[in-house]
Structures are given as structure tokens and as C-alpha cells.
Design an enzyme around this catalytic site. Structure first.
Site, PDB file in Angstrom:
ATOM      1  N   ASP A 136       0.821  -1.221   0.000  1.00 37.42           N
ATOM      2  CA  ASP A 136       0.000   0.000   0.000  1.00 37.42           C
ATOM      3  C   ASP A 136       0.855   1.271   0.000  1.00 37.42           C
ATOM      4  O   ASP A 136       0.331   2.370  -0.213  1.00 37.42           O
ATOM      5  CB  ASP A 136      -0.933   0.017   1.216  1.00 37.42           C
ATOM      6  CG  ASP A 136      -2.014  -1.056   1.105  1.00 37.42           C
ATOM      7  OD1 ASP A 136      -2.275  -1.519  -0.022  1.00 37.42           O
ATOM      8  OD2 ASP A 136      -2.587  -1.429   2.140  1.00 37.42           O
ATOM      9  N   ARG A 187      -2.855   1.493  -9.697  1.00 35.57           N
ATOM     10  CA  ARG A 187      -1.962   2.476  -9.064  1.00 35.57           C
ATOM     11  C   ARG A 187      -0.697   2.742  -9.860  1.00 35.57           C
ATOM     12  O   ARG A 187      -0.086   3.807  -9.706  1.00 35.57           O
ATOM     13  CB  ARG A 187      -1.616   2.028  -7.630  1.00 35.57           C
ATOM     14  CG  ARG A 187      -2.792   2.213  -6.699  1.00 35.57           C
ATOM     15  CD  ARG A 187      -2.518   1.844  -5.265  1.00 35.57           C
ATOM     16  NE  ARG A 187      -3.631   2.299  -4.446  1.00 35.57           N
ATOM     17  CZ  ARG A 187      -3.917   1.848  -3.235  1.00 35.57           C
ATOM     18  NH1 ARG A 187      -3.158   0.909  -2.681  1.00 35.57           N
ATOM     19  NH2 ARG A 187      -4.944   2.327  -2.558  1.00 35.57           N
TER      20      ARG A 187
HETATM   21  C1  S3P Z   1      -5.270  -5.673   3.319  1.00 37.13           C
HETATM   22  C2  S3P Z   1      -4.496  -6.408   2.477  1.00 37.13           C
HETATM   23  C3  S3P Z   1      -3.863  -5.874   1.259  1.00 37.13           C
HETATM   24  C4  S3P Z   1      -3.839  -4.358   1.268  1.00 37.13           C
HETATM   25  C5  S3P Z   1      -5.147  -3.779   1.691  1.00 37.13           C
HETATM   26  C6  S3P Z   1      -5.493  -4.242   3.100  1.00 37.13           C
HETATM   27  C7  S3P Z   1      -5.877  -6.321   4.495  1.00 37.13           C
HETATM   28  O1  S3P Z   1      -4.590  -6.302   0.120  1.00 37.13           O
HETATM   29  O2  S3P Z   1      -3.487  -3.872  -0.016  1.00 37.13           O
HETATM   30  O3  S3P Z   1      -5.096  -2.368   1.675  1.00 37.13           O
HETATM   31  O4  S3P Z   1      -6.331  -5.615   5.403  1.00 37.13           O
HETATM   32  O5  S3P Z   1      -5.902  -7.559   4.528  1.00 37.13           O
HETATM   33  P1  S3P Z   1      -4.305  -7.734  -0.547  1.00 37.13           P
HETATM   34  O6  S3P Z   1      -4.650  -8.759   0.439  1.00 37.13           O
HETATM   35  O7  S3P Z   1      -5.208  -7.802  -1.738  1.00 37.13           O
HETATM   36  O8  S3P Z   1      -2.857  -7.708  -0.922  1.00 37.13           O
END
Ligand code: S3P
Length: 433
Positions: free
Chosen positions: A313, A344
């Protein structure tokens, strides 16, 4: 709304406590809603994403109260009740949708999960596949996106899932469905993604048979839970200080879970003066104060692919930082960035080019040549993290930067402009006239 950022005429200075961690806040709300008894949560992030989760939990039978800044959640004691009209709106939040899909797949009622245009265009087959293997009746659109229609469950079975993607949302979705399955459900992933679910379930009374598995039928119990400040929000002030001469900022009690600190490791590798103090543990998570003092020695790096899941992120902010750092910063192995709240890589590339930055886009990353950046009017494509990354870069641009769709910043960091202003930045949010 348009966010206008003026170039900084002095360094950023001061101390802030960033808002509560978004990933942990979603989980604290969902877990306490499933638990028996009343949980007390301090430090919860109240942003548009987590408020969508809170509303959904209430529609599913949990009762949420507030007292002196803390949130009290009276859980449903193990299973949810049907939402009033069967439909739950997850807004912009992929985490809310994917985690709740896991829980709802194991419930004895029909439900539909939907979201805004961005969320309804993100890939959902990645959770539909394992949930279907478990026996769930869950159907996305033909394009494999939300709305997700979930039919009443007549019993899930445990699986040993080997995930093709290092994704905490997929992992957590399957583990949460596993609570309602017969047998032991486990997940393996190509690299360890953020492990908040595995750390938090034991605090809510669920014993994990191994590091990434759950026993079907395990019950959650209410607890007191403290949410640390969000490292993903902290990085904006850190990057601002790393690029603005004369800066010295401190961020208090930020979550330092090793699956989330890739950006700090990159800052160190680039040569930033960064120090961590007052380290302790808050509920299940390591926390500490982070201080960054500006120096003019930052240099470009090749970002190690192994760090990508630990900073997924934060990559928009890293791209903006790279635009002012001498040399060519290379990011690869980050194809997941194309299926976040926006693409992004494309959104950052387009805005950076408008600001005069030389770059080369790749399917799974980008090369960015650092140098001077000019003022410009850029699109955030309704992506909170891209909007905040452009805002930070605006501090060192040669002219004013304007960012479109900046109201989406409230998705994760409603106090962003206030915090940056406190540190000395000059930014203003205005309605489009
Ligand atoms: C998150 C996991 C990530 C992240 C998202 C929050 C989470 O996504 O990018 O902002 O809280 O489990 P991904 O699991 O798709 O990588």
C-alpha cells in the site's frame, strides 16, 4: 473536491499520532461482532472504509456503542443474523468485502455484497474460487467482480488452500470461512502477507492449530483490543520529511509489524535518517515512535521484490518519493498494484508525467528517474493513497499542485490535511466550483 498544495518554504516539524490501522480496525470490528460478549476497542480508525464495515456489522446483528473515544461492540455470539434487505454496501473497501464474504459464506441466510464503482470492478474470483471449493454458493458477475451474491449455507468443508497470490485478504477470507467449516482449514501463500488475522484470532479466544490454520466451530470471545497507529498512513509524513529540506518529524506509537514495514526498510536503504524508539507491544502488534530527520543524501534503489508484500500500500508514496530522489528507482513484482482501488501504476505514472518526471511503466512495476518536479493538476482517480502521495510530492514541486477527487482521502485518513498542516504544510481542500 480538489486538494491544493503549495510548495513548502520551510521543513516540516513536529509530532503526530497517525490514525488507527485500517487493516486491524476492520478485523477488530468483524471479530468482535462475531464474538460472544462486549469488546472494548481503543484507537479504532473511523474512516469511510471502516465505517462501512461497522455499519455492515450492525446490519448483521452486532451492537456498537461509543464512550470516551472507545468503541464497544456487543457481538452476535457466533453467527450473524440476516441484514434487513439482504444487501450490504462495502463502499470502497476491498478488505471489508473480501473478509465479510468469508464469514457470510458460512451463514444460513442469503446476502449480497456490493460497493462503489471502484470496488465493483476489482477481482473477486480470487476469493470465489476457494470459497466454492469449501462448498459455498457464492456468485460474482460474469466479469468476476462484485456484487457478490451469497446463498444460505448448508455446511462448509475445510480445505488446505494454496493461494496463488500473497494476499492477506484472500488468506483472511478463507480462514474466516474456515471457522464455519467442518475440519481444519489452512492457507499457504507464495510470501507471507500481513498476518493481523493470525495474530488477532487468538486474542479473541481462537486457538490456531498452526500458524495459518483454524479449526471449524471455534468460537470467538469478547476482549479489550488496542489498535496501533497505521504505518500506511504514517508514511506520508515520513516521506514528506525525507524530501523537504529542514524537516524533523516524529510519529507516535505506530504499528511496526514486520509484514508492514517494507517502506521503512526502503527509506533506510535510500539513506534516510530514520530512528525508532519507545518500542513495545500493543495487543498483538509491535509499536514504536518513528523519527525522520531530513538529509540530502537520498539515492535511488532497486526495490527488493521480497519487500513488495510488506509495502504494497506504500508503493504510490515510494513512487512519488523516487521522483525527487537522484538516480533511477526500480520497482518490479508489483502487478497487484494494478487491481487496487485504482490501477496504481497507471495513475501514479500519469500524474508524475504531468509533473515532468521521466519514467517507464512495466506490467508489474515502474522505473522512475528522480529530479525536479513541476506544479500541475493531476488526477487521483478516486484513489486515496495516490491522492495523498501527489499531495506530499507537491511540497517539493516548483509550483502549486492540484489533485482531483481528493475527498477519497477520507477512505483511510480523514485527518490527513489537518496532520500535514500541523507539521507546517500548506494544503487546502476545496469543493470544485
Ligand atoms: C489488506 C491487504 C492488502 C492491502 C489492503 C489491506 C488487508 O490487500 O493492499 O489495503 O487488510 O488484509 P491484498 O490482500 O489484496 O494484498
Amino acid at each position: 473536491m480538489i486538494l491544493t498544495v503549495e510548495p513548502a518554504d520551510t521543513g516540516l516539524k513536529g509530532e503526530i499520532t497517525p490514525p488507527g490501522d485500517k487493516s486491524i480496525s476492520h478485523r477488530a470490528l468483524i471479530f468482535s461482532s462475531l464474538a460472544s460478549g462486549q469488546s472494548e476497542i481503543s484507537g479504532l480508525l473511523e474512516s469511510e472504509d471502516t465505517l462501512a464495515t461497522m455499519k455492515a456489522c450492525e446490519q448483521l446483528g452486532a451492537v456498537v456503542d461509543r464512550d470516551r473515544g472507545n468503541i464497544f461492540v456487543t457481538g452476535t455470539g457466533g453467527s450473524f443474523s440476516p441484514p434487513p434487505d439482504g444487501l450490504l454496501d462495502m463502499g470502497n473497501s476491498g478488505t471489508a468485502m473480501r473478509l465479510l464474504a468469508g464469514v457470510l459464506s458460512g451463514q444460513g441466510f442469503d446476502s449480497t455484497l456490493s460497493g462503489d464503482d471502484s470496488l465493483n470492478s476489482r477481482p473477486m474470483k480470487r476469493i470465489v474460487v476457494p470459497l466454492t471449493m469449501m462448498g459455498a454458493d457464492i456468485n460474482p458477475t460474469q466479469a468476476g467482480t462484485a456484487p457478490l451474491s451469497i446463498r444460505a449455507c448448508s455446511g462448509l468443508k475445510a480445505i488446505e488452500y494454496v493461494s496463488p497470490v500473497a494476499s492477506a485478504q484472500i488468506k483472511s477470507c478463507v480462514l474466516l470461512a474456515g471457522l464455519f467449516a467442518s475440519g481444519t482449514t489452512s492457507v499457504r501463500e507464495p510470501r507471507l502477507s500481513r498476518d493481523h488475522t493470525e495474530r488477532m484470532l487468538p486474542i479473541f479466544g481462537v486457538k490456531l492449530p498452526s500458524s495459518c490454520s483454524v479449526e471449524g466451530g471455534s468460537k470467538l470471545k469478547a476482549c479489550r483490543f488496542a489498535v496501533p497507529a497505521d504505518i500506511s498512513s504514517a508514511v506520508f509524513a515520513l516521506a514528506a520529511a525525507a524530501m523537504t529540506p529542514g524537516s524533523d518529524v516524529s510519529l507516535r506509537q505506530v504499528g511496526l509489524n514486520p509484514t508492514r514495514t517494507g517502506f521503512l526498510r526502503c527509506l533506510e536503504a535510500m539513506g534516510a535518517d530514520i530512528s525508532i524508539s519507545n518500542q513495545s507491544a500493543q495487543s498483538t502488534e509491535p509499536v514504536g515512535d518513528i523519527r525522520l530527520v531530513f538529509n540530502d543524501r537520498l539515492k535511488a534503489i532497486d526495490v527488493p521484490e521480497a519487500l513488495i508484500p510488506d509495502m504494497i500500500d506504500e508503493l504510490p508514496m515510494l513512487m512519488a518519493l523516487a521522483a525527487t530522489t537522484p538516480g533511477v528507482t526500480r520497482i518490479r513484482g508489483a502487478a497487484e498494484l494494478r487491481v487496487k482501488e485504482s490501477d496504481r501504476i497507471a495513475v501514479m505514472a500519469s500524474g508524475l508525467k504531468k509533473m515532468g518526471v521521466e519514467l517507464q511503466e512495466y506490467p508489474d512495476g515502474i522505473d522512475i528517474k528522480g529530479g525536479k518536479v513541476s506544479g500541475s493538476h493531476v488526477e487521483s482517480a478516486g484513489d486515496h493513497r495516490c491522492a495523498m502521495s501527489f499531495a506530499v510530492l507537491g511540497l517539493v514541486a516548483s509550483g502549486r499542485v492540484k489533485i482531483e477527487d481528493a475527498e477519497f482521502i477520507a477512505t483511510s485518513y480523514p485527518g490527513f490535511v489537518q496532520d500535514m498542516t500541523l507539521l507546517g504544510a500548506n494544503m487546502q481542500m476545496e469543493s470544485r466550483s
